[in-house]
Design a protein around this motif. Structure first.
Motif, PDB file in Angstrom:
ATOM      1  N   VAL A   1      77.868  -4.210  20.787  1.00  0.00           N
ATOM      2  CA  VAL A   1      76.756  -3.394  21.289  1.00  0.00           C
ATOM      3  C   VAL A   1      75.460  -4.184  21.091  1.00  0.00           C
TER       4      VAL A   1
ATOM      5  N   ASN B   1      81.456   0.452  24.949  1.00  0.00           N
ATOM      6  CA  ASN B   1      80.894  -0.118  23.719  1.00  0.00           C
ATOM      7  C   ASN B   1      79.846   0.820  23.124  1.00  0.00           C
ATOM      8  N   MET B   2      80.151   1.309  21.928  1.00  0.00           N
ATOM      9  CA  MET B   2      79.164   2.147  21.238  1.00  0.00           C
ATOM     10  C   MET B   2      79.064   1.677  19.794  1.00  0.00           C
ATOM     11  N   PRO B   3      77.959   2.008  19.146  1.00  0.00           N
ATOM     12  CA  PRO B   3      77.747   1.445  17.806  1.00  0.00           C
ATOM     13  C   PRO B   3      78.830   1.846  16.804  1.00  0.00           C
TER      14      PRO B   3
ATOM     15  N   SER C   1      73.317   4.860  25.268  1.00  0.00           N
ATOM     16  CA  SER C   1      72.046   4.559  25.913  1.00  0.00           C
ATOM     17  C   SER C   1      71.441   5.830  26.508  1.00  0.00           C
TER      18      SER C   1
ATOM     19  N   LEU D   1      82.741  -8.045  23.541  1.00  0.00           N
ATOM     20  CA  LEU D   1      81.283  -7.877  23.494  1.00  0.00           C
ATOM     21  C   LEU D   1      80.933  -6.844  22.433  1.00  0.00           C
TER      22      LEU D   1
ATOM     23  N   GLU E   1      69.914  -1.463  27.712  1.00  0.00           N
ATOM     24  CA  GLU E   1      71.001  -1.100  28.620  1.00  0.00           C
ATOM     25  C   GLU E   1      71.074  -2.082  29.788  1.00  0.00           C
TER      26      GLU E   1
ATOM     27  N   ASP F   1      77.384   8.435  25.894  1.00  0.00           N
ATOM     28  CA  ASP F   1      76.823   7.082  26.023  1.00  0.00           C
ATOM     29  C   ASP F   1      75.747   6.919  24.966  1.00  0.00           C
TER      30      ASP F   1
ATOM     31  N   ASP G   1      65.367   1.060  24.702  1.00  0.00           N
ATOM     32  CA  ASP G   1      66.671   1.585  25.115  1.00  0.00           C
ATOM     33  C   ASP G   1      66.986   1.164  26.547  1.00  0.00           C
TER      34      ASP G   1
END
Lengths: 123, 690, 207
Positions: free
Chosen positions: C41, A59-61, A13, C39, C16, A11, C12
């Motif tokens: 990030v 969703n990740m960068p 985050s 969507l 989130e 993740d 962060d």
């Protein structure tokens, strides 16, 4: 006492990783947990070590969980994979389930983590 | 106090608890929903109303009662969420409304407050605006794709818009034009005067319509049929001008070619009757500096018919050509020489009184006496008969002048040929006149005793297997029961103004015949009736025909009328009226003898006829004469462009028929396709066929 | 107070939370357009007011349509959802259906835009309130059309001293239409302090 299982938490985050790690540790203090913060890190991990449980963000960068799920499936055929994402649209959920992963919508709760680790135990 | 405010608020208010149960509603809501308060309070709101996709509404209420968050339920996404009436007393129209869901808490309990605002007016306004926008975009599409070039300028004539067609015609692009004065584009040096005129009309809020020559971007000329009109704003001031252009360059080129052909006799190159009459008329009516006295001669070649009959019409044509050259060489350039009929020539001597004219006549007679026409081994000696009349400007009309010269010419013939005869006012003994009077009496008696008969000649479709049509022809029956062909009595009828009576008889009897046989004419497409010029201006006749159609006695679509081109042009206003009146009922119109007397193609645009009947003169020789064939083709092409069908007369054999089919002529008529028969036979025939 | 106090950790965490909130918003949104909403990030920045103005002027130099909602609870602030003109039109039309309606938002379309934004903002902030376990009341949405100066009108917003702007950039798009929106939150310094307290409380629960 069952054998400790190995876990990979993917993740971007930090909060989510911390929450998942903390919740697993509460119940399984002896399980080794690896963290990956991006798609590329995740691929590195799955290709170098075997995991019993993998929690995967969508969703990740640098990419999406959906894109790397097939590669993870190949590298880790025995791993139980849980998708933890905020993107809780029905189509997204369905897509992941078709690839054999279990879908959990954020925010993460303790109950979810318990179910995730328990599911793995059964399979 | 709280309740008074609640009930007097000018919007709907509903209070709901966290279970979705209605706690209270205000008077406004009760009034517009046409429900009683008792029916609503303590009921779940979702049981009381069908709230479309309840999900959004449910969420909004939950968010208000659980978190204190407000929501809007727009009229666009939830049209007519509650069934409310716009006019509480009328209950005819549902109210458009927007709801705001707000939260308020009393003693720690949250309630949702739904505020309902009437937005019917703004929804209506939007709808109107949207329709207008839609209309506008349709209009602008129409302008963009218009087949005419469209230019829109501001009140000063500065271009604001050009459509693609304008660019297509002129090559001027938007950046070449927009911001520039309309009249500065592609301007010709001699256009200034026209432009001044146009401006003057436009400034008086009038439209300008006309043909103008302009330049394209590359300097090439083009002719445009232009229509410019001012657009007025609410204060009756000019806000814009719209100019529409149709490129008529090609059309003009064709029509210029035609107008030469129209004005000239193709065989001899001399001007034709139509043109000659125009010049004669101009000379007589002209109030210019020309002398007041002129002379008019009609010249008839005495032996023409003999040569034509014995050596064929090619010899006849050659004779006419040679004679024309001969006459033309010896006439002064001031004089006007024309070929006005088969072997008839006319000569207008400008400024010559009768004594000078006599000298000219003598000269011409001698000239012809000395001339020899050679054809193969034959040598012919010729003679001419000349009728001459003196004409004074403003004292006579041209028709009368022609009549005088014509009758004088007959007199010269009767007196033994190869001579001239001067018309005199009291010259009652004119032989030709006698001749005519004889026929006039006969015609009158035939009309009175019903001694006329209807004949019909088939008109056959050359391109498709369409039903046959027939042209109605008239025959006279003399005292001995012999049939007299129309060539003998119709010219006389024309001279004595009896033709409209014959028309009337033909129309009466044809209509009666159609009425009587309406069950037997299914196999016939239509029946075509000839109309003379005089009939066109006969209001009574028109009413008579309309009455017959209205009385359902005659099917209008079975009726067609033929008007000669010359008659139509001479009576243009009446012709247009006549045509449009009967067109409205479904009758068809054909322009007869088309090509023979054409003065301008412009007339064709004015006459909404369905068919062009090409003059038989062109058809009869078209296989041998390339000019005739070209003429037939051109008429057919122009007809097609104008959406008219074409008919060829004088189709005498299969070869002509075949050629006409190839050219694309729609219908044919002539001995090769069917001779005239008594009208009743066209039914009998069909019976036989069955 | 500067943006320094808003550390990476807080960023962060808040990010989130927004992410989860936008996930919920996307569900409602996809129901409306009957299509999947993609969507991206989210990224969150905390900047001072003047920097935020410059930033926004760079991102959207032309006209913007901003739906504003005021939030009040343990912490308070003004939340905005921005769309540029093109996105607004595309968004509203994909919901109301295509129509030949010209290039401007009509009254009805403005209302629809307000409702869509309201749903997104409520989902977003409702989720934050949910997760942080605190109440967060919101006002009805307002639509402000104009330049960025008109949107960030200090007087109207009554945001007090040294406001900080939290800009959350997250675009959501439909498969065939490029609609991007951006959520921003403007808070006064004391309110931010309270937000940080809430975040700290939340984080200690898990970390």
């Amino acid at each position: 006492m069952a054998e400790p299982k190995s876990v990979l938490v993917v993740d971007d985050s930090r909060l989510t990783r911390m929450m998942i790690v903390k919740m697993i540790k509460t119940h399984h203090s002896d399980w080794p947990i690896t963290e990956a913060t991006s798609v590329s890190e995740a691929l590195e991990c799955v290709n170098s070590q075997t995991f019993d449980f993998i929690s995967l963000d969508h969703n990740m960068p640098d990419g999406t969980g959906y894109e790397i799920l097939p590669q993870i499936n190949i590298a880790q055929p025995a791993a139980h994979i849980g998708i933890f994402t905020a993107n809780i649209q029905a189509v997204v959920k369905q897509r992941f389930e078709e690839l054999g992963a279990t879908f959990y919508g954020k925010p993460i709760s303790e109950a979810m983590i318990l179910q995730f680790t328990a599911d793995g135990g059964q399979s | 106090m709280h309740n008074i405010v609640f009930d007097n608020t000018n919007c709907g208010l509903i209070v709901i608890d966290n279970e979705g149960v209605i706690v209270d509603v205000n008077q406004w809501f009760v009034k517009h929903s046409d429900r009683r308060k008792l029916e609503l309070v303590n009921q779940n709101i979702f049981d009381c109303f069908e709230l479309g996709n309840g999900l959004t509404v449910k969420r909004a209420i939950e968010q208000a009662t659980n978190y204190g968050m407000s929501s809007i339920l727009s009229s666009a996404l939830h049209p007519r969420l509650f069934p409310l009436y716009a006019h509480a007393h009328k209950k005819d129209k549902l109210m458009e409304h927007t709801c705001y869901v707000k939260s308020y808490s009393v003693d720690g309990t949250r309630f949702a407050l739904i505020q309902i605002h009437d937005v019917t007016d703004s929804v209506m306004r939007e709808r109107l605006l949207r329709n207008r926008t839609k209309d506008l975009s349709i209009f602008s599409l129409a302008v963009k794709h218009s087949p005419s070039a469209v230019v829109i300028t501001d009140a000063l004539g500065i271009i604001e818009y050009i459509n693609p067609k304008f660019t297509e015609i002129t090559d001027f692009e938007g950046y070449d034009c927009i911001g520039r004065p309309y009249f500065s584009l592609g301007r010709l040096s001699n256009n200034e005067k026209i432009e001044e005129n146009i401006w003057r009309m436009l400034e008086q809020h009038q439209e300008w319509v006309g043909e103008r020559c302009n330049l394209k971007k590359n300097g090439e000329k083009y002719w445009a049929n232009e229509h410019i009109y001012p657009i007025l704003d609410g204060d009756n001031c000019i806000s814009h001008f719209v100019a529409m252009q149709d490129d008529v360059t090609q059309f003009r080129n064709i029509s210029r070619k035609f107008s030469y052909q129209a004005a000239h006799d193709a065989l001899t190159g001399l001007i034709n009757r139509q043109e000659f009459e125009g010049i004669l008329r101009g000379t007589i009516d002209g109030n210019n500096d020309e002398p007041d006295t002129h002379s008019l001669c009609f010249i008839d070649i005495d032996q023409f018919k003999l040569i034509n009959d014995t050596c064929g019409h090619i010899a006849g044509d050659e004779l006419l050509r040679q004679i024309s050259v001969l006459f033309n060489r010896h006439c002064s350039t001031d004089d006007t020489l024309a070929r006005i009929g088969g072997d008839e020539f006319a000569l207008l001597l400008h400024g010559h009184d009768i004594s000078k004219a006599k000298l000219t006549c003598e000269m011409l007679i001698q000239l012809v006496e000395g001339f020899r026409f050679r054809w193969n081994e034959h040598v012919f000696k010729l003679g001419v008969s000349i009728g001459v009349t003196e004409i004074f400007s403003d004292s006579i009309n041209y028709v009368e002048a022609i009549k005088q010269a014509d009758s004088a010419c007959y007199a010269a013939k009767d007196a033994g040929r190869n001579r001239y005869h001067v018309y005199q006012e009291n010259d009652k003994a004119l032989a030709q006149r006698k001749d005519d009077t004889y026929w006039a009496t006969k015609i009158n008696s035939a009309l009175e005793n019903n001694r006329l008969a209807l004949y019909a000649q088939p008109i056959v479709s050359l391109q498709t297997k369409q039903k046959i049509s027939h042209e109605i022809l008239v025959r006279m029956i003399d005292d001995n029961g012999n049939l007299i062909p129309p060539g003998l009595f119709l010219p006389a009828a024309e001279r004595f103004d009896l033709s409209h009576r014959i028309d009337q008889w033909v129309i009466d009897n044809t209509l009666a015949w159609l009425c009587e046989h309406h069950n037997d004419i299914d196999h016939i497409d239509h029946i075509s009736i000839n109309l003379s010029g005089l009939s066109l201006s006969n209001e009574m006749l028109l009413q008579h025909i309309i009455k017959a159609i209205k009385a359902n006695k005659v099917q209008a679509s079975k009726l067609s009328f033929e008007i000669t081109e010359t008659a139509a042009i001479a009576n243009l206003t009446h012709a247009k009226l006549f045509i449009s009146a009967l067109n409205a009922y479904g009758c068809k119109f054909a322009l007869d003898d088309f090509g023979s007397g054409l003065s301008s193609f412009a007339y064709l645009k004015n006459l909404k006829v369905d068919m062009l009947k090409i003059d038989g003169m062109f058809i009869k020789d078209m296989l041998k004469d390339p000019i005739d064939e070209a003429m037939v083709k051109s008429i057919n092409d122009v007809g097609k462009v104008m959406g008219m069908e074409t008919i060829a007369e004088f189709v005498e054999n299969d070869e002509i028929r075949q050629r006409l089919e190839e050219i694309g002529i729609n219908y044919g008529q002539g001995y090769g396709l069917g001779k005239p028969v008594p009208i009743d036979e066209i039914i009998i025939k069909s019976v036989e066929l069955i | 107070m500067t943006s320094d106090i808003f550390t990476e950790d807080y960023c962060d965490t808040l990010c989130e939370l927004f992410n989860i909130g936008m996930g919920r918003a996307a569900v409602s949104f996809s129901e409306m357009v009957n299509d999947e909403v993609l969507l991206t990030v989210p990224s969150l920045k905390a900047v001072d007011f003047n920097t935020a103005m410059e930033l926004f002027q760079c991102i959207s130099p032309g006209n913007v349509n901003a739906v504003e909602q005021y939030f009040e609870g343990r912490f308070s602030g003004n939340a905005f959802l921005f769309f540029n003109d093109e996105s607004s039109l595309q968004l509203v039309r994909s919901i109301l259906g295509e129509g030949n309606w010209g290039s401007e938002l009509g009254e009805l379309e403005q209302e629809a835009l307000k409702e869509v934004s309201n749903i997104i903002l409520n989902a977003c902030f409702g989720c934050i309130a949910d997760v942080l376990d605190c109440e967060l009341e919101s006002s009805v949405p307002d639509l402000i059309c104009g330049e960025i100066n008109d949107v960030f009108d200090v007087e109207r917003m009554r945001i007090g001293e040294n406001p900080l702007v939290l800009t959350l950039s997250m675009s959501f798009s439909l498969p065939n239409k490029k609609i991007t929106g951006q959520v921003s939150l403007i808070m006064a310094s004391d309110s931010i302090k309270r937000l940080i307290t809430e975040l700290e409380r939340f984080m200690t629960l898990y970390v």
